[in-house]
Each structure stands twice: as C-alpha cells, then as structure tokens.
Design a protein around this motif. Sequence first.
Motif, PDB file in Angstrom:
ATOM      1  N   ASP A  50      -9.047  -4.429  -1.054  1.00  0.00           N
ATOM      2  CA  ASP A  50      -9.031  -5.808  -1.533  1.00  0.00           C
ATOM      3  C   ASP A  50     -10.404  -6.441  -1.349  1.00  0.00           C
ATOM      4  OD1 ASP A  50      -9.330  -7.119   1.022  1.00  0.00           O
ATOM      5  OD2 ASP A  50      -7.201  -6.945   1.396  1.00  0.00           O
ATOM      6  N   MET A  51     -10.656  -7.498  -2.118  1.00  0.00           N
ATOM      7  CA  MET A  51     -11.905  -8.245  -2.021  1.00  0.00           C
ATOM      8  C   MET A  51     -11.644  -9.717  -2.308  1.00  0.00           C
ATOM      9  SD  MET A  51     -14.786  -5.827  -3.888  1.00  0.00           S
ATOM     10  CE  MET A  51     -16.177  -6.470  -2.936  1.00  0.00           C
ATOM     11  N   ASN A  52     -12.333 -10.577  -1.565  1.00  0.00           N
ATOM     12  CA  ASN A  52     -12.351 -11.990  -1.908  1.00  0.00           C
ATOM     13  C   ASN A  52     -13.179 -12.197  -3.165  1.00  0.00           C
ATOM     14  OD1 ASN A  52     -10.760 -12.890   0.223  1.00  0.00           O
ATOM     15  ND2 ASN A  52     -12.511 -13.231   1.572  1.00  0.00           N
ATOM     16  N   THR A  53     -12.860 -13.226  -3.921  1.00  0.00           N
ATOM     17  CA  THR A  53     -13.521 -13.463  -5.204  1.00  0.00           C
ATOM     18  C   THR A  53     -14.595 -14.552  -5.103  1.00  0.00           C
ATOM     19  OG1 THR A  53     -11.911 -15.152  -5.831  1.00  0.00           O
ATOM     20  CG2 THR A  53     -11.404 -12.861  -6.436  1.00  0.00           C
TER      21      THR A  53
ATOM     22  N   GLU B 251      -7.898 -15.719  -5.710  1.00  0.00           N
ATOM     23  CA  GLU B 251      -8.697 -15.852  -4.495  1.00  0.00           C
ATOM     24  C   GLU B 251      -9.009 -14.493  -3.872  1.00  0.00           C
ATOM     25  OE1 GLU B 251      -7.287 -18.718  -1.657  1.00  0.00           O
ATOM     26  OE2 GLU B 251      -6.699 -20.133  -3.228  1.00  0.00           O
ATOM     27  N   ARG B 252      -8.080 -13.571  -4.009  1.00  0.00           N
ATOM     28  CA  ARG B 252      -8.264 -12.223  -3.479  1.00  0.00           C
ATOM     29  C   ARG B 252      -7.687 -11.246  -4.502  1.00  0.00           C
ATOM     30  NH1 ARG B 252      -8.614 -10.278   1.898  1.00  0.00           N
ATOM     31  NH2 ARG B 252      -8.057 -12.342   2.684  1.00  0.00           N
ATOM     32  N   LEU B 253      -8.360 -10.118  -4.663  1.00  0.00           N
ATOM     33  CA  LEU B 253      -7.932  -9.105  -5.618  1.00  0.00           C
ATOM     34  C   LEU B 253      -7.670  -7.785  -4.909  1.00  0.00           C
ATOM     35  CD1 LEU B 253     -10.629  -9.786  -8.362  1.00  0.00           C
ATOM     36  CD2 LEU B 253      -8.195 -10.357  -8.562  1.00  0.00           C
ATOM     37  N   THR B 254      -6.713  -7.040  -5.410  1.00  0.00           N
ATOM     38  CA  THR B 254      -6.493  -5.671  -4.962  1.00  0.00           C
ATOM     39  C   THR B 254      -6.929  -4.730  -6.071  1.00  0.00           C
ATOM     40  OG1 THR B 254      -4.608  -6.238  -3.540  1.00  0.00           O
ATOM     41  CG2 THR B 254      -4.785  -3.946  -4.254  1.00  0.00           C
ATOM     42  N   PHE B 255      -7.826  -3.818  -5.730  1.00  0.00           N
ATOM     43  CA  PHE B 255      -8.300  -2.803  -6.669  1.00  0.00           C
ATOM     44  C   PHE B 255      -7.663  -1.463  -6.309  1.00  0.00           C
ATOM     45  CE2 PHE B 255     -11.592  -6.009  -6.690  1.00  0.00           C
ATOM     46  CZ  PHE B 255     -12.069  -6.032  -7.996  1.00  0.00           C
ATOM     47  N   ILE B 256      -7.228  -0.739  -7.320  1.00  0.00           N
ATOM     48  CA  ILE B 256      -6.734   0.626  -7.117  1.00  0.00           C
ATOM     49  C   ILE B 256      -7.553   1.542  -8.018  1.00  0.00           C
ATOM     50  CG2 ILE B 256      -4.755   2.192  -7.240  1.00  0.00           C
ATOM     51  CD1 ILE B 256      -2.928  -0.192  -6.880  1.00  0.00           C
TER      52      ILE B 256
ATOM     53  N   GLY C 180     -17.877   7.700  -9.652  1.00  0.00           N
ATOM     54  CA  GLY C 180     -17.118   8.870 -10.068  1.00  0.00           C
ATOM     55  C   GLY C 180     -15.617   8.687 -10.030  1.00  0.00           C
ATOM     56  N   MET C 181     -15.185   7.433  -9.871  1.00  0.00           N
ATOM     57  CA  MET C 181     -13.753   7.163  -9.860  1.00  0.00           C
ATOM     58  C   MET C 181     -13.340   6.474 -11.155  1.00  0.00           C
ATOM     59  SD  MET C 181     -13.048   5.873  -5.922  1.00  0.00           S
ATOM     60  CE  MET C 181     -14.557   4.914  -5.755  1.00  0.00           C
ATOM     61  N   GLU C 182     -12.049   6.497 -11.418  1.00  0.00           N
ATOM     62  CA  GLU C 182     -11.518   5.745 -12.542  1.00  0.00           C
ATOM     63  C   GLU C 182     -10.679   4.600 -12.012  1.00  0.00           C
ATOM     64  OE1 GLU C 182      -8.985   8.117 -14.967  1.00  0.00           O
ATOM     65  OE2 GLU C 182      -7.726   8.803 -13.310  1.00  0.00           O
ATOM     66  N   LEU C 183     -10.807   3.438 -12.649  1.00  0.00           N
ATOM     67  CA  LEU C 183     -10.053   2.271 -12.234  1.00  0.00           C
ATOM     68  C   LEU C 183      -8.623   2.382 -12.734  1.00  0.00           C
ATOM     69  CD1 LEU C 183     -10.180  -0.539 -10.857  1.00  0.00           C
ATOM     70  CD2 LEU C 183     -10.649  -1.481 -13.131  1.00  0.00           C
ATOM     71  N   VAL C 184      -7.663   2.252 -11.815  1.00  0.00           N
ATOM     72  CA  VAL C 184      -6.251   2.298 -12.182  1.00  0.00           C
ATOM     73  C   VAL C 184      -5.745   0.901 -12.509  1.00  0.00           C
ATOM     74  CG1 VAL C 184      -3.920   2.864 -11.386  1.00  0.00           C
ATOM     75  CG2 VAL C 184      -5.855   4.343 -10.768  1.00  0.00           C
TER      76      VAL C 184
ATOM     77  N   ILE D 143       0.838  -1.202   0.000  1.00  0.00           N
ATOM     78  CA  ILE D 143       0.000   0.000   0.000  1.00  0.00           C
ATOM     79  C   ILE D 143       0.872   1.250   0.000  1.00  0.00           C
ATOM     80  CG2 ILE D 143      -1.618   1.345   1.401  1.00  0.00           C
ATOM     81  CD1 ILE D 143      -2.814  -1.380   2.308  1.00  0.00           C
ATOM     82  N   ILE D 144       1.900   1.262   0.836  1.00  0.00           N
ATOM     83  CA  ILE D 144       2.791   2.424   0.899  1.00  0.00           C
ATOM     84  C   ILE D 144       3.467   2.645  -0.449  1.00  0.00           C
ATOM     85  CG2 ILE D 144       4.906   3.326   1.940  1.00  0.00           C
ATOM     86  CD1 ILE D 144       4.051   1.872   4.535  1.00  0.00           C
ATOM     87  N   GLU D 145       3.919   1.573  -1.069  1.00  0.00           N
ATOM     88  CA  GLU D 145       4.557   1.685  -2.387  1.00  0.00           C
ATOM     89  C   GLU D 145       3.602   2.307  -3.405  1.00  0.00           C
ATOM     90  OE1 GLU D 145       6.440  -1.156  -5.925  1.00  0.00           O
ATOM     91  OE2 GLU D 145       5.634  -2.059  -4.108  1.00  0.00           O
ATOM     92  N   ALA D 146       2.340   1.847  -3.400  1.00  0.00           N
ATOM     93  CA  ALA D 146       1.345   2.388  -4.332  1.00  0.00           C
ATOM     94  C   ALA D 146       1.079   3.862  -4.061  1.00  0.00           C
ATOM     95  CB  ALA D 146       0.051   1.581  -4.242  1.00  0.00           C
TER      96      ALA D 146
END
Length: 269
Positions: free
Chosen positions: A141-144, A239-244, A219-223, A27-30
């Motif tokens: 993040d979200m489980n799939t 199994e788990r995804l990270t969305f930015i 109102g957001m854009e997916l990175v 997260i810090i890196e992002a």
Amino acid sequence: MEAYGRFAGVYDIFMDNVNYDEWTDYIIEALVQDGIKDGLVLELGCGTGTVTEMLAGAGYDMIGIDNSEEMLAEAMEKRAESGHDILYLLQDMQDLELYGTVRAVVSVCDSMNYVTEPEDLEYVFALVNNYLDPGGLFIFDMNTIHKYRDVIGDRTIAEDREDGSFIWENSYDSENALNVYELALFLPREDGLYEKCEEEHVQKAYSIEEVKVMIAKAGMELVAVYDAYTHTPGDENCERLTFIAREHGKSAENDYHGNIPERARHTEE
C-alpha cells in the motif's frame, strides 16, 4: 533525528486505530485467490511484526525485514510470546538480500512511501521481483498525493494517552511531493516526570502512473490498483492505495541470482 527509535516502544499503542485484522484478511484473500495458501512470504518494513504474526498464524512461513533495531526488538518479543517460527532480518529494503525466492512479498502501512527517490523505489521493486517465485505476488500500500497535500499536509495532530502523549506536525513540500513528520513524544518515567523524545519521518508521494511505470520497469505486471484494502478501483482521490503486482517472465529453472539488478551485483562482489 532517528526514525522509529524510542517511538518503537509505544508504536502499537498509538497505532491501535489501524485495522490490521482487516488488512491481513484482505492480503490472505488475495494470496489464496492466486493459489498461495502456504510457503515463504516476506514482509518488507515489518515494523513491530503485527501483520507478520497474523500471516504466520494463517500458516505462512514468514520472513520480516525492517531497518529499525528497536522495531524488530518489539517484533521479536511478540514472536517469543506466540512461538511462531518467524525469521527477522535487520536490513534496509534497498539492501534486500535473501538466500532464495519467496512466494509473495507484502508491505503495509505506507512503508514504500519512505523510499523518497524514484530511482531507489524502482530499484526496490526490481529486488522484490528478483526474489519472487515465478508468478509470485507483490502486495503493498501507499499513501497518495491527495492524502499528503489535502488531508494531513501542514496539519498538527496531538494525542494524550495514559502511556504517553505525542505532537505530530506535518509539513508538505508540493514541489518535491515530500511530507515531513516532526514527531515529539512525551513518555512517562518511573519518577512521575515525562521525557521528551523527537523523531523526524520523511515520506514521498507518488502518482499512480509513476508507480505503474516503476512496476513495469522492475519486470512485474500490474494486476490491480484498489482503494486501500477494498475491491473498489483506486484513483488519485483515494487517501491510500493497495497495489497488487505479479512477477512474470522468470522461469522456475532460472537461478534467481541471474535476475539481481546491476546495483545489487556490485554490493555482493
């Protein structure tokens, strides 16, 4: 049955298999790559404050929000030990209310899966967007579906620890994409006996496409969408995804109250 009641006191013990250090570093890196090296950051569903504390230690001015008094009590004990100046608020994420905007919002450990109605999740996204600085980041993040249906669905997981034991029964409803966790805790008492506590947790699985649509409507854009906490593109087999996602379209001169969704305006009046 209340979620995260007595479980809050032993949550960190049973979650010691989660690599929070790795998640926080990611997260810090992002954030840093996007120019967010300091300033206000909000954690939604902060729980016992593990990640909140780590982000505060990295120099961010942290706000933690959770709807469990017991989890926040654990978080505030950590704050007392660390001395970090963290603001904790007892709020449901669907009733998110801040005094101003933040540079970023983060949410880990599938907190977003606890929002089980699509319209409610879209509303949470809209609130997040509303309280983000222009161009601010939302990392969660979200489980799939795959994880609930094929990995943990209809499985029973049990673990015996010195500080307590648990039996965790999963039941997946494929028609409604809902996973129900029936959790039985056995916690030691001073007299040597064990006390049984029961909790129920319900999470909903969303497809990547559903989440993408909600992000856009908010109102957001997916990175990017990644296999959780990696830089590998994510798909439905993870199994788990990270969305930015990033706030866009808001000018720095706009009063943030002008972007509050209609439903939130009613709650303020």
